[in-house]
Design an enzyme around this catalytic site. Structure first.
Site, PDB file in Angstrom:
ATOM      1  CG  HIS A   1      -1.705  -1.347   1.182  1.00 24.62           C
ATOM      2  ND1 HIS A   1      -3.168  -1.198   0.724  1.00 24.62           N
ATOM      3  CD2 HIS A   1      -1.752  -2.425   1.834  1.00 24.62           C
ATOM      4  CE1 HIS A   1      -3.541  -2.296   1.068  1.00 24.62           C
ATOM      5  NE2 HIS A   1      -2.771  -3.111   1.591  1.00 24.62           N
TER       6      HIS A   1
ATOM      7  CB  SER B   1      15.170  20.492 -15.112  1.00 30.02           C
ATOM      8  OG  SER B   1      14.363  21.953 -15.088  1.00 30.02           O
TER       9      SER B   1
ATOM     10  CE  LYS C   1      13.053  17.765 -11.129  1.00 30.91           C
ATOM     11  NZ  LYS C   1      12.754  16.916 -12.236  1.00 30.91           N
TER      12      LYS C   1
ATOM     13  CD  GLU D   1      10.321  10.671 -16.432  1.00 33.66           C
ATOM     14  OE1 GLU D   1      10.083  10.988 -15.337  1.00 33.66           O
ATOM     15  OE2 GLU D   1      10.944  10.987 -17.427  1.00 33.66           O
TER      16      GLU D   1
END
Length: 468
Positions: free
Chosen positions: A184, A314, A320, A327
């Site tokens: 969970h 980014s 970053k 992805e």
């Protein structure tokens, strides 16, 4: 004066202009004019299979005494060139065309006839010779099965096996690395990274097995059913002869369908395969998302691992770095799941003796196979093979994980364990400290019972305790 850019071709509907340098004829040109819809041509894998089917058909017709040897050889050589990809520019017809794929079948017939005629020095007819004993209604379903079977064997299954191997190699070096398990998305009992990766490996291996399971139905070919499944205008042994030729050419155990009516009226095998591809996509998405969560941070997320830094993440935030490979894999999975929905709807369009969404089934099925194969290799080589582990972060989370108290249930009982866990969580203290104060167990016993690595193997149960 310059040469004319078009020539006049004729078919049963009359005359029309065809580009001078085009290998195709009138029926292909009509389809080019009729279907300016997506700009998507039929996939290379499908054209390859069409060439193989036409070559096999020519050989079979000669073997059965129906086609002159010289003509059969000329057709076979031309069809092989098509299969090899030497004439892909001459297959311009849009995916969204006549539902039977007749336009693509005639495209192949016309291109192969033109090439064979040039090779032979006399006319080879696209219908009477190249399409002998065939109909679009059995050729296109056959090409779907052949192209998908080849793509699975040559591309997808090797890629999945490679992914499983890479996962297995990483797991072998992580046997003693313990982390907090999560159910969970909440802290749970510990697992080793090897166990976590072992679950991924099993998913991938199950995907390979699922592809093996559908193979017998994918290898059953419609060729020989001709227009409606009765075999009209085809030699009774034509289907078996074509299947044998294709088996020899590919090494795949193709067989004539045991029921041509099923193989032409339905695309159930393609729907089944697509369902297996969807399952594989779900597996890859699960693995990709686990990697994204484990890599999250590096400060405000889990930060358990660091994926290879492949590119700046980014355009505005310097330094970053994003989990670009997981992805991309997740997006592939989403595309494949969408493709499955298209194939499912298309599979329902088997009206009486023919499915009339064959080209879109071929396109989506082959795209899914190719995408999954490429994604599996990228995931293996650019994400899983190179991630690094952050032991300090893993141990920090383990030390503070109140759920470890579960291991004390057989000794102190569930209720007392719950009280210890709540106190540890509320006070922000290590579970061992709180348990030492509230359980009555000494430090040595607590160290034994709460050792994270031992707990990943099922833990040590007190002989006098009851299971929980």
């Amino acid at each position: 004066m310059s040469e004319p850019k078009v020539r006049i071709e004729r078919d049963s509907m009359g005359e029309l202009q065809v580009p001078t340098d085009a290998l195709w004829g009138a029926q292909t040109q009509r389809a080019v004019v009729n279907f300016p819809i997506s700009g998507l041509a039929m996939p290379r894998a499908f054209i390859r299979a069409l060439g193989l089917v036409k070559s096999a058909a020519a050989s079979a017709n000669h073997e059965l005494g129906l086609l002159d040897e010289a003509v059969a050889q000329a057709i076979g050589a031309a069809a092989q060139e098509v299969s090899d990809g030497r004439h892909d520019a001459h297959f311009p017809i849009d995916v969204f065309q006549t539902g039977s794929g007749t336009s693509s079948n005639m495209n192949a017939n016309e291109v192969i006839a033109a090439l064979a005629s040039a090779r032979l020095g006399k006319s080879v007819h696209p219908n009477d010779h190249v399409n002998m004993g065939q109909s679009s209604n059995d050729v296109i379903p056959t090409a779907i099965h052949v192209s998908a079977a080849l793509a699975v064997r040559e591309g997808l299954q090797p890629a999945l096996r490679h992914l499983a191997t890479v996962i297995g190699k990483r797991a072998a070096g992580l046997q003693s690395v313990v982390k907090t398990g999560r159910t969970h998305l909440m802290d749970a009992m510990p697992v080793t990274l090897a166990q976590e990766l072992g679950g991924w490996k099993a998913q991938v291996e199950s995907g390979v097995a699922r592809l093996d399971a559908v193979a017998p139905r994918l290898q059953a070919l419609a060729q020989g059913g001709t227009a409606v499944g009765t075999g009209i205008n085809a030699h009774p042994q034509f289907g078996a002869a074509v299947a044998a030729q294709l088996k020899n050419a590919t090494g795949i155990d193709f067989q004539p369908s045991s029921n041509y009516f099923e193989s032409m009226a339905t695309q159930d095998a393609a729907v089944e395969l697509s369902g297996q591809l969807k399952t594989i996509a779900v597996s890859l998405m699960k693995i990709a998302n686990d990697l994204r969560w484990m890599n999250s941070g590096p400060l405000a997320g889990l930060g358990e691992i660091a994926l290879p830094a492949l590119q700046p993440g980014s355009s505005i935030m310097p330094g970053k770095v994003n989990p670009v490979i997981p992805e991309a894999v997740a997006m592939v999975a989403a595309q494949v799941i969408g493709n499955d929905a298209t194939i499912t709807v298309a599979g329902q369009s088997g009206n009486f003796q023919l499915n009339v969404m064959l080209p879109v089934i071929a396109y989506n099925l082959l795209q899914s196979i190719e995408l999954l194969g490429n994604a599996a290799r990228v995931l293996a080589d650019s994400a899983i093979a190179g991630f690094t582990v952050n032991p300090a972060r893993l141990n920090e989370a383990l030390d503070c994980n109140p759920i470890l108290v579960t291991a004390l249930n057989p000794v102190i009982g569930y209720e007392k364990g719950a009280a210890i866990a709540k106190a540890a969580y509320k006070q922000g203290r290590p579970i061992r400290e709180v348990a030492a104060e509230m359980s009555g167990l000494d430090k040595a016993e607590l160290d034994r019972l709460l050792d994270p690595l031992t707990l990943t193997q099922g833990g040590i149960k007190d002989k006098g305790g009851s299971g929980g």
